[in-house]
Design an enzyme around this catalytic site. Structure first.
Site, PDB file in Angstrom:
ATOM      1  N   HIS A   1       1.031   5.282   1.036  1.00 41.89           N
ATOM      2  CA  HIS A   1       0.469   6.372   1.835  1.00 41.89           C
ATOM      3  C   HIS A   1       0.648   7.653   1.029  1.00 41.89           C
ATOM      4  O   HIS A   1       1.773   7.983   0.630  1.00 41.89           O
ATOM      5  CB  HIS A   1       1.222   6.532   3.161  1.00 41.89           C
ATOM      6  CG  HIS A   1       1.121   5.360   4.072  1.00 41.89           C
ATOM      7  ND1 HIS A   1       0.255   5.332   5.143  1.00 41.89           N
ATOM      8  CD2 HIS A   1       1.778   4.179   4.084  1.00 41.89           C
ATOM      9  CE1 HIS A   1       0.398   4.179   5.778  1.00 41.89           C
ATOM     10  NE2 HIS A   1       1.310   3.460   5.150  1.00 41.89           N
TER      11      HIS A   1
ATOM     12  N   HIS B   1       0.837  -1.193   0.000  1.00 37.17           N
ATOM     13  CA  HIS B   1       0.000   0.000   0.000  1.00 37.17           C
ATOM     14  C   HIS B   1       0.874   1.245   0.000  1.00 37.17           C
ATOM     15  O   HIS B   1       1.995   1.233   0.478  1.00 37.17           O
ATOM     16  CB  HIS B   1      -0.971   0.015   1.185  1.00 37.17           C
ATOM     17  CG  HIS B   1      -0.329  -0.150   2.532  1.00 37.17           C
ATOM     18  ND1 HIS B   1       0.188  -1.353   2.967  1.00 37.17           N
ATOM     19  CD2 HIS B   1      -0.121   0.739   3.528  1.00 37.17           C
ATOM     20  CE1 HIS B   1       0.676  -1.194   4.191  1.00 37.17           C
ATOM     21  NE2 HIS B   1       0.514   0.068   4.546  1.00 37.17           N
TER      22      HIS B   1
END
Length: 145
Positions: free
Chosen positions: A133, A131
């Site tokens: 950010h 993922h």
């Protein structure tokens, strides 16, 4: 009064960071379903800011900046972290970065933003589903931490 507020924010930030560090150190790298898989499958609600057939982006529940969005691939395909990337992942890696650019524009981050990918325990990765950010809405500092 303002110093007191800054002090409290600093203590709170330290606590959040300590909690993230603890979570990262106890997280077990695996291909097992993660909280992100549950979010993708709509088993856990989230505040979606972008979605297409390959990517889902949503607001972080513990924001570290006024804008803090997580951008994830909908299909993990063994990509538990950046260090696990293979040549076959190039398309989704590029798609994630391009999506970050689209979302930054959508969120009005024309003065700049930061992209962070945590990888492994020392990188403070607590969820083993790659993922990104996207952080913005304030002046970032260097070095980041």
């Amino acid at each position: 009064m303002e110093e007191n507020i800054k002090g409290r924010i600093s203590v709170l930030s330290s606590h959040i960071m300590a909690s993230e560090k603890a979570a990262a150190l106890t997280a077990v790298p695996s291909d097992s379903p993660t909280i992100f898989d549950k979010i993708i499958n709509k088993e856990i609600p989230c505040n979606v800011v972008y979605e297409d057939d390959k990517v889902l982006a949503f607001k972080d529940i513990s924001p570290q900046a006024p804008t803090h969005i997580l951008i994830i691939p909908k299909v993990k395909d063994g990509l538990t972290g950046l260090s696990k990337a293979e040549e076959r992942h190039c398309d989704i890696l590029g798609r994630l970065l391009y999506t970050a650019k689209l979302i930054a524009k959508q969120e009005g981050l024309e003065d700049g933003f930061r992209i962070v990918i945590n990888d492994g325990p020392n990188g403070c990765q607590s969820v083993y589903h790659l993922h990104i950010h996207l952080l913005g809405g304030r002046q970032m500092n260097w070095p980041p931490g």
